[in-house]
Design an enzyme around this catalytic site. Sequence first.
Site, PDB file in Angstrom:
ATOM      1  CG  HIS A 166      47.316  31.022  36.103  1.00  0.00           C
ATOM      2  ND1 HIS A 166      46.764  31.479  37.277  1.00  0.00           N
ATOM      3  CD2 HIS A 166      47.923  32.070  35.522  1.00  0.00           C
ATOM      4  CE1 HIS A 166      47.059  32.768  37.413  1.00  0.00           C
ATOM      5  NE2 HIS A 166      47.760  33.146  36.362  1.00  0.00           N
ATOM      6  CB  CYS A 216      44.452  41.718  51.653  1.00  0.00           C
ATOM      7  SG  CYS A 216      44.000  40.260  50.717  1.00  0.00           S
TER       8      CYS A 216
HETATM    9  C1  LIG Z   1      45.375  37.187  36.188  1.00  0.00           C
HETATM   10  C2  LIG Z   1      45.309  38.360  35.306  1.00  0.00           C
HETATM   11  C3  LIG Z   1      46.466  38.910  34.738  1.00  0.00           C
HETATM   12  C4  LIG Z   1      47.850  38.381  35.060  1.00  0.00           C
HETATM   13  O1  LIG Z   1      48.070  37.124  34.527  1.00  0.00           O
HETATM   14  P1  LIG Z   1      49.284  36.220  35.097  1.00  0.00           P
HETATM   15  O2  LIG Z   1      49.333  35.056  34.185  1.00  0.00           O
HETATM   16  O3  LIG Z   1      48.891  35.839  36.485  1.00  0.00           O
HETATM   17  O4  LIG Z   1      50.502  37.051  35.046  1.00  0.00           O
HETATM   18  C5  LIG Z   1      46.339  39.986  33.899  1.00  0.00           C
HETATM   19  N1  LIG Z   1      45.133  40.504  33.600  1.00  0.00           N
HETATM   20  C6  LIG Z   1      43.999  40.007  34.121  1.00  0.00           C
HETATM   21  C7  LIG Z   1      42.690  40.597  33.737  1.00  0.00           C
HETATM   22  C8  LIG Z   1      44.044  38.924  34.995  1.00  0.00           C
HETATM   23  O5  LIG Z   1      42.924  38.442  35.511  1.00  0.00           O
END
Ligand SMILES: *Cc1c(COP(=O)(O)O)cnc(C)c1O
Length: 399
Positions: A203, A327
């Site tokens: 995502h 937050c």
């Molecule tokens: C968003 C993010 C995650 C977590 O990923 P998810 O798919 O939301 O669990 C881990 N590390 C970084 C750097 C992120 O930006």
Amino acid sequence: MKRHVIYLDNAATTRTAPEAVEAMLPYFSEQYGNPSSIYSVGCAAKEAVIKARETIASTLGAKTNEIYFTGGGSEADNWALVGVAEAYAEKGKHIITSKIEHHAVLHTCQYLEKRGYEVTYLDVDENGIVKPEEVERAIRPDTILISVMFANNEIGTLQPVREIGEIAKRHKTLFHTDAVQAYGHVPIRVDELHIDLLSASGHKFHGPKGIGFLYLRAGVKMRAFLHGGQQERGRRAGTENVPGIVGLGRAAQLAFSRMEENGAREKELRDYLIGRMEKEVPYCRLNGDRERRLSNNVNFSFRFVEGESLLIMLDMKGICASSGSACTSGSLDPSHVLLAIGLPHEIAHGSLRLTVSAENTREEMDETVDAVKEIVAKLRDMSPLYEDFQKGKSAPERI
Ligand SMILES: *Cc1c(COP(=O)(O)O)cnc(C)c1O
């Protein structure tokens, strides 16, 4: 009429590409089979999973048997750290990471500390960059893993991954990188960069949520993450998220084929936003490195402004952004990243992250700067600190 929303929080999540959605749909309906089955409905699903694995592997210059699908970036980070820690416990129990990692890495390190592991949290410079020489200095005979992110999710700084990879290789220590913000946005070749493990998440590059992968170099020992069936080479049991995997593969294909074009467009929007902001909003500070920075990331601190109020007022104008304080966790602590680059608490509190995508327009950037200008002025008008500052009671301090 539906209000036009200006979405500038692409580091939090991205819109799933319509092509990815379209690719996924048949795997909810006619191709609903289980990839482990032998009849043809299952075979179609199995082939789709194989194809997605091949696509992902090719984007990294990896082998297909080095890609493990996970339930997203957090899972890949958790698995990388805990899996290596357990598999190499006899060699040592020391891990090196940085102070600006995502919580998926930092909280997993804390979990491991409670279980007898030792973790070194490296400082970063004022731009949020880890110094390779400090990585090397932190290595001990019992160091089993170095985990440094590819690009930071708050201030967008790109880390010296190649140098760290070379150091890890020279010292025969494993190197994991959380590439969730970087994968699909910048080219990554795991061999050239000496990466042993890499986390990514769908995502964050216009793929679906709840699906990601862990790259694990062949030959690296690893504990299974989920016990059960033989899926993911017996290391991550559970029937595959076939639609998710298909969407992930399609999104990766799109991201890599459009990388140069999208990156250039994002950079143009980013630099336009930064330029106008610096020229027109007084007492602001760009956080993170100007050059070694993701093409989609803008992060500013504004003196005498509370980040939460700024966000709420931007939301009222239909602008989606993010702040430097956590937050969402219910605490008002300023971001650990902004504190690590040396910002004082009160300035870290007045921070704003705007992350663009190639889908944004220059008009949206203009609307955003106009809104920030107006809101920042309004919030400062209500601030007693700003009033004192204006009267010259407190010494002017550059930020
Ligand atoms: C968003 C993010 C995650 C977590 O990923 P998810 O798919 O939301 O669990 C881990 N590390 C970084 C750097 C992120 O930006």
